[in-house]
Write a protein that holds these residues in place. Structure first.
Motif, short mmCIF file in Angstrom:
data_model
loop_
_atom_site.label_atom_id
_atom_site.label_comp_id
_atom_site.label_asym_id
_atom_site.label_seq_id
_atom_site.Cartn_x
_atom_site.Cartn_y
_atom_site.Cartn_z
N LEU A 89 0.71 -1.10 0.18
CA LEU A 89 -0.32 -0.13 0.03
C LEU A 89 1.01 1.29 0.05
O LEU A 89 0.36 1.62 -0.88
N ALA A 140 -1.26 4.41 -1.59
CA ALA A 140 -3.05 3.63 -1.66
C ALA A 140 -3.40 3.46 -0.45
O ALA A 140 -2.90 3.08 1.04
N LEU A 172 -0.92 -3.96 -8.38
CA LEU A 172 -2.12 -3.18 -9.03
C LEU A 172 -2.83 -2.32 -10.04
O LEU A 172 -2.07 -2.20 -11.16
N VAL A 179 -8.51 -0.66 -3.22
CA VAL A 179 -8.48 0.63 -2.84
C VAL A 179 -7.98 1.45 -3.41
O VAL A 179 -9.36 1.45 -3.92
N ARG A 180 -7.42 2.48 -2.96
CA ARG A 180 -8.14 3.99 -3.72
C ARG A 180 -6.65 4.41 -4.08
O ARG A 180 -5.80 5.00 -2.61
N ARG A 181 -6.59 4.91 -4.91
CA ARG A 181 -4.91 5.91 -5.21
C ARG A 181 -5.14 7.35 -4.74
O ARG A 181 -5.90 7.88 -4.31
N ARG A 182 -3.83 7.72 -4.74
CA ARG A 182 -3.90 8.88 -4.44
C ARG A 182 -4.66 9.98 -5.33
O ARG A 182 -5.42 10.55 -3.51
N HIS A 215 2.46 2.27 -3.63
CA HIS A 215 1.66 2.69 -4.43
C HIS A 215 0.99 3.68 -4.16
O HIS A 215 -0.29 4.31 -4.95
#
Length: 302
Positions: free
Chosen positions: A40, A45, A110, A63-66, A43
Motif C-alpha cells: 500500500l 494507496a 496494482l 483500494v483507493r489511489r492518491r 503504491h
C-alpha cells in the motif's frame, strides 16, 4: 484498514495449506499484514476492504489511489509466480484482461478495479459460455520475445509425473492411464505456441466498466488454444454430473466450444480429459476425495 482486516480469507488459508511447499505458504501468510502495508505504501494507496471469499492463491484488496481513483491490490506468494502474471497482463495491455495500473516490479499488483462479486458464473450457462469464448480468444496472441513463460509441454510433464502416483488407485488407474497416454500424443504434435491464460474458467472473468467482461488471474503458459479451453469445458461440473444427460451435455460442450473457436475437437477432448484427471489427482492428494471422484466421473464421459 486495521491489521485485523488484513487477515487472509479462509478460502485462501485452506487452499495454501493444501498446496505444495506448505511451510513457505505459512511463512507468507504470517507476513501478509506486513506485506500488505508495504505494498500500500509503495503504491500510495489506502485499503478499503479485502475481497471475500477471494481466490485460492492470492489476497485481493479494494483500494483507493492518491487521486481517489478506485483500484485493486493483489498479493500472491512467490511460488505462485506473480511476476509472470504481471508480464502476461502487461503484454495483453488490457485487451480482454484486467489492466495493470503500475507495471513496475514493486510489491503486489496494482490493477484496475473490476466487480469482484460479478463473474460469468452469474449468467445462464449458454450466455456464460458465449461470453467466455469471446473473451478468451482475445488473449491468444504471440508471446513477447524473450519471455519467461513455460510451455504446455513442460507444465504438463511435471503434472504427469505427479499423476503417475495414482496408478495404484483402483478407482483412478484406468483414467490416469488414458490421461497420460493422450497427453503424450498431444504434446508430440502441438500445432501452435500462443500465450494462454492457463487457468481460464467462468469465475476468472469479471464484470468491468472499460469492457463488459475482463479476465483476471492468469497462470500464463505458451501452447495451443485447446489447452486453454479445457478447463472451461468442465465449468459447473457439479450441475453436469447431477443431470441425467450430463455425459451428452459435456460432449456437446466440447464440440460447441471447439467449433466456435476453430479448435480441433479431438485435441480439446484430449486436453479436457487430461486436465480433469490431473485435477482429480490433486483433489485426492488434498483429501477431497468426493470432488476428485466427481471429476473422474466427468472424465469418464469423454
Amino acid at each position: 484498514m486495521a491489521d485485523a482486516a488484513f487477515a487472509p480469507p479462509r478460502r485462501l488459508v485452506r487452499a495454501l495449506h493444501e498446496a505444495p511447499g506448505q511451510a513457505e505458504a505459512e511463512r507468507w501468510l504470517d507476513r501478509l499484514p506486513e506485506l500488505t502495508r508495504e505494498a500500500l505504501a509503495a503504491h500510495g494507496a489506502r485499503a478499503e476492504r479485502v475481497v471475500e471469499p477471494g481466490g485460492r492463491s492470492s489476497l485481493v484488496a479494494l483500494v483507493r489511489r492518491r487521486d481517489d481513483e478506485p483500484a485493486a491490490l493483489k498479493l500472491a506468494p512467490p511460488f505462485a509466480e506473480p511476476d509472470l502474471e504481471r508480464d502476461a497482463l502487461v503484454h495483453w495491455n488490457g485487451w480482454g484482461a484486467v489492466r495493470v495500473l503500475e507495471p513496475g516490479t514493486g510489491p503486489g499488483l496494482l490493477l484496475e478495479r473490476l466487480q469482484p462479486e460479478v463473474s460469468l458464473r452469474s449468467l445462464p450457462e449458454a450466455k456464460a459460455l458465449l461470453e467466455a469464448a469471446g473473451t478468451v480468444r482475445k488473449l491468444w496472441v504471440a508471446p513477447p520475445e524473450g519471455h519467461g513463460f513455460e510451455s504446455v509441454g513442460r507444465r504438463t510433464a511435471r503434472q504427469a509425473a505427479a499423476l503417475e502416483a495414482h496408478l495404484a488407485d483402483p478407482v483412478a488407474a484406468p483414467l490416469v492411464d488414458a490421461a497420460l497416454a493422450v497427453r503424450e500424443e498431444l504434446v508430440a504434435g502441438e500445432p501452435e505456441a500462443l500465450l494462454l491464460h492457463g487457468c481460464f474458467r467462468q469465475g476468472k472473468v469479471l464484470a468491468g466498466e472499460r469492457a463488459p467482461w475482463l479476465t483476471v488471474g492468469p497462470e500464463p503458459v505458451v501452447g495451443e488454444r485447446a489447452y486453454d479451453l479445457a478447463r472451461l469445458v468442465r465449468d459447473r461440473v457439479e450441475d453436469l454430473v447431477a443431470e441425467t444427460s450430463g455425459a451428452a451435455a459435456a460432449r456437446r460442450r466440447v464440440h460447441k466450444l471447439a467449433d466456435s473457436l476453430d479448435v480441433d475437437r479431438e485435441r480439446l477432448r484430449g486436453w479436457t480429459l487430461f486436465r480433469a484427471v490431473e485435477s482429480a489427482s490433486r483433489a485426492f492428494t488434498a483429501e477431497r476425495r468426493p470432488y476428485g471422484e466427481l471429476l473422474l466421473e466427468f472424465a469418464s464421459w469423454l
